[in-house]
Design a protein around this motif. Structure first.
Motif, PDB file in Angstrom:
ATOM      1  N   PRO A 197       0.849  -1.201   0.000  1.00  0.00           N
ATOM      2  CA  PRO A 197       0.000   0.000   0.000  1.00  0.00           C
ATOM      3  C   PRO A 197       0.884   1.252   0.000  1.00  0.00           C
ATOM      4  O   PRO A 197       2.044   1.201   0.451  1.00  0.00           O
ATOM      5  N   PRO A 198       0.374   2.383  -0.490  1.00  0.00           N
ATOM      6  CA  PRO A 198       1.175   3.610  -0.538  1.00  0.00           C
ATOM      7  C   PRO A 198       1.737   3.982   0.829  1.00  0.00           C
ATOM      8  O   PRO A 198       1.022   3.987   1.831  1.00  0.00           O
ATOM      9  N   HIS A 199       3.023   4.266   0.849  1.00  0.00           N
ATOM     10  CA  HIS A 199       3.703   4.667   2.073  1.00  0.00           C
ATOM     11  C   HIS A 199       4.937   5.476   1.717  1.00  0.00           C
ATOM     12  O   HIS A 199       5.329   5.545   0.558  1.00  0.00           O
ATOM     13  N   ILE A 200       5.524   6.070   2.717  1.00  0.00           N
ATOM     14  CA  ILE A 200       6.739   6.862   2.532  1.00  0.00           C
ATOM     15  C   ILE A 200       7.741   6.433   3.592  1.00  0.00           C
ATOM     16  O   ILE A 200       7.372   6.129   4.722  1.00  0.00           O
ATOM     17  N   HIS A 201       9.000   6.342   3.177  1.00  0.00           N
ATOM     18  CA  HIS A 201      10.088   6.064   4.110  1.00  0.00           C
ATOM     19  C   HIS A 201      10.712   7.400   4.507  1.00  0.00           C
ATOM     20  O   HIS A 201      10.759   8.335   3.702  1.00  0.00           O
ATOM     21  N   VAL A 202      11.184   7.457   5.727  1.00  0.00           N
ATOM     22  CA  VAL A 202      11.787   8.682   6.246  1.00  0.00           C
ATOM     23  C   VAL A 202      13.101   8.315   6.917  1.00  0.00           C
ATOM     24  O   VAL A 202      13.160   7.350   7.685  1.00  0.00           O
ATOM     25  N   ASP A 203      14.150   9.070   6.605  1.00  0.00           N
ATOM     26  CA  ASP A 203      15.391   8.892   7.349  1.00  0.00           C
ATOM     27  C   ASP A 203      16.013  10.242   7.642  1.00  0.00           C
ATOM     28  O   ASP A 203      15.705  11.240   7.008  1.00  0.00           O
ATOM     29  N   GLY A 204      16.845  10.256   8.646  1.00  0.00           N
ATOM     30  CA  GLY A 204      17.510  11.470   9.104  1.00  0.00           C
ATOM     31  C   GLY A 204      17.621  11.457  10.614  1.00  0.00           C
ATOM     32  O   GLY A 204      16.943  10.678  11.293  1.00  0.00           O
TER      33      GLY A 204
ATOM     34  N   LEU B  95       0.336   6.130   3.841  1.00  0.00           N
ATOM     35  CA  LEU B  95      -0.209   7.373   3.301  1.00  0.00           C
ATOM     36  C   LEU B  95      -1.727   7.373   3.160  1.00  0.00           C
ATOM     37  O   LEU B  95      -2.338   8.439   3.157  1.00  0.00           O
ATOM     38  N   THR B  96      -2.345   6.216   2.998  1.00  0.00           N
ATOM     39  CA  THR B  96      -3.792   6.186   2.820  1.00  0.00           C
ATOM     40  C   THR B  96      -4.476   6.745   4.064  1.00  0.00           C
ATOM     41  O   THR B  96      -5.335   7.608   3.981  1.00  0.00           O
ATOM     42  N   GLU B  97      -4.085   6.220   5.198  1.00  0.00           N
ATOM     43  CA  GLU B  97      -4.480   6.768   6.495  1.00  0.00           C
ATOM     44  C   GLU B  97      -3.163   7.046   7.196  1.00  0.00           C
ATOM     45  O   GLU B  97      -2.435   6.112   7.540  1.00  0.00           O
TER      46      GLU B  97
ATOM     47  N   ALA C 105       3.413  15.044  11.208  1.00  0.00           N
ATOM     48  CA  ALA C 105       2.842  16.339  10.816  1.00  0.00           C
ATOM     49  C   ALA C 105       3.247  16.701   9.388  1.00  0.00           C
ATOM     50  O   ALA C 105       2.424  17.198   8.611  1.00  0.00           O
ATOM     51  N   VAL C 106       4.505  16.447   9.036  1.00  0.00           N
ATOM     52  CA  VAL C 106       4.969  16.738   7.672  1.00  0.00           C
ATOM     53  C   VAL C 106       4.254  15.847   6.667  1.00  0.00           C
ATOM     54  O   VAL C 106       3.824  16.313   5.606  1.00  0.00           O
ATOM     55  N   VAL C 107       4.114  14.570   6.996  1.00  0.00           N
ATOM     56  CA  VAL C 107       3.417  13.663   6.078  1.00  0.00           C
ATOM     57  C   VAL C 107       1.969  14.109   5.917  1.00  0.00           C
ATOM     58  O   VAL C 107       1.443  14.140   4.797  1.00  0.00           O
ATOM     59  N   GLU C 108       1.321  14.483   6.994  1.00  0.00           N
ATOM     60  CA  GLU C 108      -0.056  14.970   6.909  1.00  0.00           C
ATOM     61  C   GLU C 108      -0.131  16.205   6.007  1.00  0.00           C
ATOM     62  O   GLU C 108      -1.010  16.314   5.152  1.00  0.00           O
ATOM     63  N   GLU C 109       0.803  17.118   6.184  1.00  0.00           N
ATOM     64  CA  GLU C 109       0.824  18.366   5.409  1.00  0.00           C
ATOM     65  C   GLU C 109       1.071  18.113   3.921  1.00  0.00           C
ATOM     66  O   GLU C 109       0.504  18.797   3.068  1.00  0.00           O
ATOM     67  N   HIS C 110       1.928  17.155   3.602  1.00  0.00           N
ATOM     68  CA  HIS C 110       2.336  16.899   2.216  1.00  0.00           C
ATOM     69  C   HIS C 110       1.787  15.577   1.669  1.00  0.00           C
ATOM     70  O   HIS C 110       2.275  15.071   0.660  1.00  0.00           O
ATOM     71  N   ARG C 111       0.785  15.039   2.313  1.00  0.00           N
ATOM     72  CA  ARG C 111       0.234  13.738   1.948  1.00  0.00           C
ATOM     73  C   ARG C 111      -0.166  13.664   0.484  1.00  0.00           C
ATOM     74  O   ARG C 111       0.151  12.706  -0.213  1.00  0.00           O
ATOM     75  N   GLN C 112      -0.875  14.676  -0.007  1.00  0.00           N
ATOM     76  CA  GLN C 112      -1.331  14.659  -1.394  1.00  0.00           C
ATOM     77  C   GLN C 112      -0.152  14.625  -2.363  1.00  0.00           C
ATOM     78  O   GLN C 112      -0.152  13.864  -3.330  1.00  0.00           O
ATOM     79  N   GLN C 113       0.862  15.424  -2.097  1.00  0.00           N
ATOM     80  CA  GLN C 113       2.075  15.439  -2.932  1.00  0.00           C
ATOM     81  C   GLN C 113       2.744  14.065  -2.921  1.00  0.00           C
ATOM     82  O   GLN C 113       3.188  13.572  -3.964  1.00  0.00           O
TER      83      GLN C 113
ATOM     84  N   GLU D 179       0.630  11.573  -4.942  1.00  0.00           N
ATOM     85  CA  GLU D 179       0.788  11.837  -6.374  1.00  0.00           C
ATOM     86  C   GLU D 179       2.130  11.308  -6.875  1.00  0.00           C
ATOM     87  O   GLU D 179       2.202  10.706  -7.953  1.00  0.00           O
ATOM     88  N   ALA D 180       3.185  11.513  -6.108  1.00  0.00           N
ATOM     89  CA  ALA D 180       4.502  11.011  -6.493  1.00  0.00           C
ATOM     90  C   ALA D 180       4.482   9.487  -6.562  1.00  0.00           C
ATOM     91  O   ALA D 180       5.033   8.877  -7.493  1.00  0.00           O
ATOM     92  N   TRP D 181       3.849   8.841  -5.588  1.00  0.00           N
ATOM     93  CA  TRP D 181       3.724   7.394  -5.563  1.00  0.00           C
ATOM     94  C   TRP D 181       2.983   6.907  -6.814  1.00  0.00           C
ATOM     95  O   TRP D 181       3.446   6.016  -7.521  1.00  0.00           O
ATOM     96  N   ASN D 182       1.816   7.497  -7.068  1.00  0.00           N
ATOM     97  CA  ASN D 182       0.996   7.073  -8.204  1.00  0.00           C
ATOM     98  C   ASN D 182       1.684   7.340  -9.544  1.00  0.00           C
ATOM     99  O   ASN D 182       1.599   6.515 -10.449  1.00  0.00           O
ATOM    100  N   ASP D 183       2.362   8.473  -9.663  1.00  0.00           N
ATOM    101  CA  ASP D 183       3.102   8.773 -10.905  1.00  0.00           C
ATOM    102  C   ASP D 183       4.220   7.769 -11.126  1.00  0.00           C
ATOM    103  O   ASP D 183       4.437   7.311 -12.247  1.00  0.00           O
ATOM    104  N   TYR D 184       4.939   7.433 -10.077  1.00  0.00           N
ATOM    105  CA  TYR D 184       6.081   6.532 -10.207  1.00  0.00           C
ATOM    106  C   TYR D 184       5.664   5.106 -10.536  1.00  0.00           C
ATOM    107  O   TYR D 184       6.267   4.447 -11.383  1.00  0.00           O
TER     108      TYR D 184
END
Length: 77
Positions: free
Chosen positions: A22-29, A38-40, A59-67, A70-75
């Motif tokens: 399912p759509p998700h984002i990895h974060v490092d730093g 990303l769905t919920e 909070a950042v993921v919530e703010e930029h969730r749509q972006q 879209e990046a996930w779906n485009d890729y």
């Protein structure tokens, strides 16, 4: 490994092998790694981050969730 966003010293990205999950984002730093659905918007897994960092990441993921979606779906289209 497309990077979607860099903010507050975190890199938000996904891996090309993630296609069948399912759509998700990895974060490092800041010495940590996390995976956020990303769905919920919710934390899938994390290690090495403080609670403050995790709150900021969500909070950042919530703010930029749509972006990110879209990046996930485009890729993976």
């Amino acid at each position: 490994m497309p990077t979607v966003l860099r903010k507050y010293g975190f890199r938000f990205h996904f891996y090309s092998g993630d296609r069948y999950e399912p759509p998700h984002i990895h974060v490092d730093g800041n010495g940590g790694e996390a995976k956020v659905w990303l769905t919920e918007v919710r934390l899938a897994e994390a290690g090495g981050f403080s609670q403050r960092d995790l709150a900021r990441i969500l909070a950042v993921v919530e703010e930029h969730r749509q972006q990110m979606l879209e990046a996930w779906n485009d890729y993976f289209a």
